[in-house]
Write a protein that holds these residues in place. Structure first.
Motif, PDB file in Angstrom:
ATOM      1  N   THR A 140       0.812  -1.216   0.000  1.00 25.20           N
ATOM      2  CA  THR A 140       0.000   0.000   0.000  1.00 25.20           C
ATOM      3  C   THR A 140       0.846   1.266   0.000  1.00 25.20           C
ATOM      4  OG1 THR A 140      -0.165  -0.026   2.414  1.00 25.20           O
ATOM      5  CG2 THR A 140      -1.916  -1.146   1.184  1.00 25.20           C
ATOM      6  N   ASP A 141       2.107   1.140   0.334  1.00 30.58           N
ATOM      7  CA  ASP A 141       2.977   2.316   0.442  1.00 30.58           C
ATOM      8  C   ASP A 141       4.124   2.240  -0.554  1.00 30.58           C
ATOM      9  OD1 ASP A 141       3.964   4.712   1.461  1.00 30.58           O
ATOM     10  OD2 ASP A 141       5.236   3.682   2.922  1.00 30.58           O
ATOM     11  N   SER A 142       3.826   1.830  -1.779  1.00 24.03           N
ATOM     12  CA  SER A 142       4.907   1.706  -2.753  1.00 24.03           C
ATOM     13  C   SER A 142       4.830   2.725  -3.874  1.00 24.03           C
ATOM     14  CB  SER A 142       4.921   0.288  -3.341  1.00 24.03           C
ATOM     15  OG  SER A 142       3.703   0.040  -4.012  1.00 24.03           O
ATOM     16  N   ALA A 143       3.863   3.586  -3.821  1.00 21.96           N
ATOM     17  CA  ALA A 143       3.742   4.609  -4.853  1.00 21.96           C
ATOM     18  C   ALA A 143       4.929   5.569  -4.768  1.00 21.96           C
ATOM     19  CB  ALA A 143       2.436   5.374  -4.687  1.00 21.96           C
ATOM     20  N   GLY A 144       5.527   5.813  -5.879  1.00 15.32           N
ATOM     21  CA  GLY A 144       6.640   6.756  -5.923  1.00 15.32           C
ATOM     22  C   GLY A 144       7.978   6.163  -5.532  1.00 15.32           C
ATOM     23  N   ASP A 145       8.047   4.852  -5.334  1.00 12.87           N
ATOM     24  CA  ASP A 145       9.322   4.227  -4.988  1.00 12.87           C
ATOM     25  C   ASP A 145      10.271   4.257  -6.176  1.00 12.87           C
ATOM     26  OD1 ASP A 145       8.418   3.657  -2.488  1.00 12.87           O
ATOM     27  OD2 ASP A 145       8.303   1.486  -2.755  1.00 12.87           O
ATOM     28  N   ASP A 146      11.524   4.561  -5.893  1.00 14.75           N
ATOM     29  CA  ASP A 146      12.536   4.458  -6.944  1.00 14.75           C
ATOM     30  C   ASP A 146      13.188   3.082  -6.850  1.00 14.75           C
ATOM     31  OD1 ASP A 146      14.214   4.605  -4.757  1.00 14.75           O
ATOM     32  OD2 ASP A 146      15.055   6.552  -5.269  1.00 14.75           O
ATOM     33  N   GLN A 147      14.191   2.834  -7.644  1.00 16.32           N
ATOM     34  CA  GLN A 147      14.850   1.526  -7.660  1.00 16.32           C
ATOM     35  C   GLN A 147      15.497   1.186  -6.332  1.00 16.32           C
ATOM     36  OE1 GLN A 147      17.475   1.841 -11.026  1.00 16.32           O
ATOM     37  NE2 GLN A 147      15.974   0.892 -12.403  1.00 16.32           N
ATOM     38  N   ALA A 148      16.059   2.172  -5.664  1.00 13.26           N
ATOM     39  CA  ALA A 148      16.705   1.925  -4.372  1.00 13.26           C
ATOM     40  C   ALA A 148      15.674   1.498  -3.329  1.00 13.26           C
ATOM     41  CB  ALA A 148      17.450   3.163  -3.902  1.00 13.26           C
ATOM     42  N   ASP A 149      14.525   2.180  -3.315  1.00  7.40           N
ATOM     43  CA  ASP A 149      13.464   1.805  -2.369  1.00  7.40           C
ATOM     44  C   ASP A 149      12.984   0.380  -2.628  1.00  7.40           C
ATOM     45  OD1 ASP A 149      13.532   4.275  -1.131  1.00  7.40           O
ATOM     46  OD2 ASP A 149      11.959   5.122  -2.409  1.00  7.40           O
ATOM     47  N   THR A 150      12.777   0.067  -3.884  1.00  8.26           N
ATOM     48  CA  THR A 150      12.312  -1.267  -4.254  1.00  8.26           C
ATOM     49  C   THR A 150      13.349  -2.317  -3.857  1.00  8.26           C
ATOM     50  OG1 THR A 150      11.054  -0.342  -6.096  1.00  8.26           O
ATOM     51  CG2 THR A 150      11.506  -2.699  -6.157  1.00  8.26           C
ATOM     52  N   GLY A 151      14.608  -2.025  -4.104  1.00  6.70           N
ATOM     53  CA  GLY A 151      15.679  -2.947  -3.739  1.00  6.70           C
ATOM     54  C   GLY A 151      15.757  -3.152  -2.239  1.00  6.70           C
ATOM     55  N   THR A 152      15.608  -2.080  -1.469  1.00  6.04           N
ATOM     56  CA  THR A 152      15.645  -2.166  -0.014  1.00  6.04           C
ATOM     57  C   THR A 152      14.492  -3.022   0.495  1.00  6.04           C
ATOM     58  OG1 THR A 152      16.716  -0.016   0.180  1.00  6.04           O
ATOM     59  CG2 THR A 152      15.557  -0.823   2.126  1.00  6.04           C
ATOM     60  N   LYS A 153      13.298  -2.809  -0.042  1.00  7.19           N
ATOM     61  CA  LYS A 153      12.137  -3.593   0.375  1.00  7.19           C
ATOM     62  C   LYS A 153      12.314  -5.071   0.028  1.00  7.19           C
ATOM     63  CE  LYS A 153       8.826   0.169   0.286  1.00  7.19           C
ATOM     64  NZ  LYS A 153       7.612   0.714  -0.328  1.00  7.19           N
ATOM     65  N   THR A 154      12.884  -5.335  -1.125  1.00 11.13           N
ATOM     66  CA  THR A 154      13.127  -6.725  -1.518  1.00 11.13           C
ATOM     67  C   THR A 154      14.139  -7.374  -0.576  1.00 11.13           C
ATOM     68  OG1 THR A 154      12.641  -6.218  -3.826  1.00 11.13           O
ATOM     69  CG2 THR A 154      13.913  -8.213  -3.394  1.00 11.13           C
ATOM     70  N   PHE A 155      15.202  -6.660  -0.260  1.00 14.01           N
ATOM     71  CA  PHE A 155      16.217  -7.177   0.661  1.00 14.01           C
ATOM     72  C   PHE A 155      15.612  -7.457   2.030  1.00 14.01           C
ATOM     73  CE2 PHE A 155      19.417  -6.381   3.959  1.00 14.01           C
ATOM     74  CZ  PHE A 155      20.323  -7.373   3.649  1.00 14.01           C
ATOM     75  N   GLU A 156      14.812  -6.527   2.537  1.00 17.14           N
ATOM     76  CA  GLU A 156      14.184  -6.711   3.844  1.00 17.14           C
ATOM     77  C   GLU A 156      13.250  -7.918   3.840  1.00 17.14           C
ATOM     78  OE1 GLU A 156      12.343  -2.918   4.544  1.00 17.14           O
ATOM     79  OE2 GLU A 156      14.208  -2.024   5.253  1.00 17.14           O
ATOM     80  N   ARG A 157      12.492  -8.092   2.769  1.00 20.80           N
ATOM     81  CA  ARG A 157      11.583  -9.229   2.667  1.00 20.80           C
ATOM     82  C   ARG A 157      12.370 -10.540   2.658  1.00 20.80           C
ATOM     83  NH1 ARG A 157       9.127  -8.047  -1.837  1.00 20.80           N
ATOM     84  NH2 ARG A 157      10.383  -9.407  -3.123  1.00 20.80           N
ATOM     85  N   GLU A 158      13.473 -10.579   1.936  1.00 21.11           N
ATOM     86  CA  GLU A 158      14.302 -11.784   1.901  1.00 21.11           C
ATOM     87  C   GLU A 158      14.896 -12.089   3.273  1.00 21.11           C
ATOM     88  OE1 GLU A 158      17.098 -11.042  -1.222  1.00 21.11           O
ATOM     89  OE2 GLU A 158      15.638 -11.462  -2.799  1.00 21.11           O
ATOM     90  N   GLN A 159      15.285 -11.066   4.016  1.00 25.70           N
ATOM     91  CA  GLN A 159      15.814 -11.250   5.369  1.00 25.70           C
ATOM     92  C   GLN A 159      14.731 -11.830   6.287  1.00 25.70           C
ATOM     93  OE1 GLN A 159      19.098 -11.127   4.798  1.00 25.70           O
ATOM     94  NE2 GLN A 159      19.403  -9.969   6.667  1.00 25.70           N
ATOM     95  N   GLU A 160      13.528 -11.314   6.176  1.00 22.74           N
ATOM     96  CA  GLU A 160      12.425 -11.793   7.007  1.00 22.74           C
ATOM     97  C   GLU A 160      12.101 -13.248   6.690  1.00 22.74           C
ATOM     98  OE1 GLU A 160       9.685  -8.846   5.798  1.00 22.74           O
ATOM     99  OE2 GLU A 160      10.570  -7.306   7.066  1.00 22.74           O
ATOM    100  N   ILE A 161      12.079 -13.593   5.423  1.00 23.73           N
ATOM    101  CA  ILE A 161      11.801 -14.970   5.013  1.00 23.73           C
ATOM    102  C   ILE A 161      12.922 -15.889   5.478  1.00 23.73           C
ATOM    103  CG2 ILE A 161      11.571 -16.493   3.004  1.00 23.73           C
ATOM    104  CD1 ILE A 161      10.041 -14.146   1.651  1.00 23.73           C
ATOM    105  N   SER A 162      14.153 -15.427   5.409  1.00 20.10           N
ATOM    106  CA  SER A 162      15.293 -16.208   5.889  1.00 20.10           C
ATOM    107  C   SER A 162      15.167 -16.477   7.390  1.00 20.10           C
ATOM    108  CB  SER A 162      16.591 -15.474   5.587  1.00 20.10           C
ATOM    109  OG  SER A 162      17.696 -16.161   6.095  1.00 20.10           O
ATOM    110  N   LEU A 163      14.738 -15.489   8.144  1.00 23.05           N
ATOM    111  CA  LEU A 163      14.530 -15.651   9.580  1.00 23.05           C
ATOM    112  C   LEU A 163      13.439 -16.696   9.842  1.00 23.05           C
ATOM    113  CD1 LEU A 163      14.968 -14.798  12.535  1.00 23.05           C
ATOM    114  CD2 LEU A 163      13.281 -13.004  12.155  1.00 23.05           C
ATOM    115  N   ALA A 164      12.347 -16.617   9.114  1.00 21.88           N
ATOM    116  CA  ALA A 164      11.259 -17.594   9.280  1.00 21.88           C
ATOM    117  C   ALA A 164      11.741 -18.997   8.936  1.00 21.88           C
ATOM    118  CB  ALA A 164      10.067 -17.201   8.415  1.00 21.88           C
ATOM    119  N   ASN A 165      12.512 -19.129   7.880  1.00 20.34           N
ATOM    120  CA  ASN A 165      13.049 -20.442   7.502  1.00 20.34           C
ATOM    121  C   ASN A 165      14.001 -20.985   8.560  1.00 20.34           C
ATOM    122  OD1 ASN A 165      11.592 -20.653   5.131  1.00 20.34           O
ATOM    123  ND2 ASN A 165      13.201 -19.716   3.892  1.00 20.34           N
TER     124      ASN A 165
END
Length: 139
Positions: free
Chosen positions: A59-84
């Motif tokens: 819901t809060d991705s409007a106006g994201d640049d490539q760096a924002d998108t990359g940061t969100k992807t990295f954070e999501r991968e870290q969270e999934i790694s923690l769950a695994n």
């Protein structure tokens, strides 16, 4: 042709497995079951947090640049790694419970020697003695 000797057990004398009392076994089982339940609760909380964060990110991705998108992807991968990682620890505890039922709990899966009580106290789902674990980590 002769089979080569198994290098893991060659030259070692089999160790007679000592029996533990029913009370000791139940105490270990209760501790392992409690740890499994704690880990499952932590896993469920982590999944809930990931879901909530993912919803917020969508819901809060409007106006994201490539760096924002990359940061969100990295954070999501870290969270999934923690769950695994939590899920892997649950599997280890469940395997320890199976070994307890089979009578192999507290004995090294590789060499058959007893795993020191101190190691089991620190890491109750250990399947290898200290020596065998060190050898495994060097590989």
């Amino acid at each position: 042709m002769a089979k080569p000797a198994d290098t893991r057990t060659a030259g070692r004398k089999p160790v007679a497995k000592a029996t533990r009392t029913a009370a000791e076994t139940e105490k270990i089982r209760a501790a392992l079951a409690a740890r499994r339940d704690e880990l499952r609760a932590e896993y469920d909380r982590t999944l809930s947090e990931i879901t909530e964060l993912q919803r917020d990110r969508l819901t809060d991705s409007a106006g994201d640049d490539q760096a924002d998108t990359g940061t969100k992807t990295f954070e999501r991968e870290q969270e999934i790694s923690l769950a695994n990682s939590i899920l892997e620890r649950i599997t280890q505890v469940e395997r320890a419970l199976e070994r307890l039922d089979e009578g192999g709990y507290g004995w090294c899966e590789r060499c058959g020697n007893p795993i020191p009580v101190e190691r089991l106290a620190a890491f109750p789902s250990a399947t290898l003695c200290v020596t065998c674990k060190q050898l495994e980590e060097r590989r």
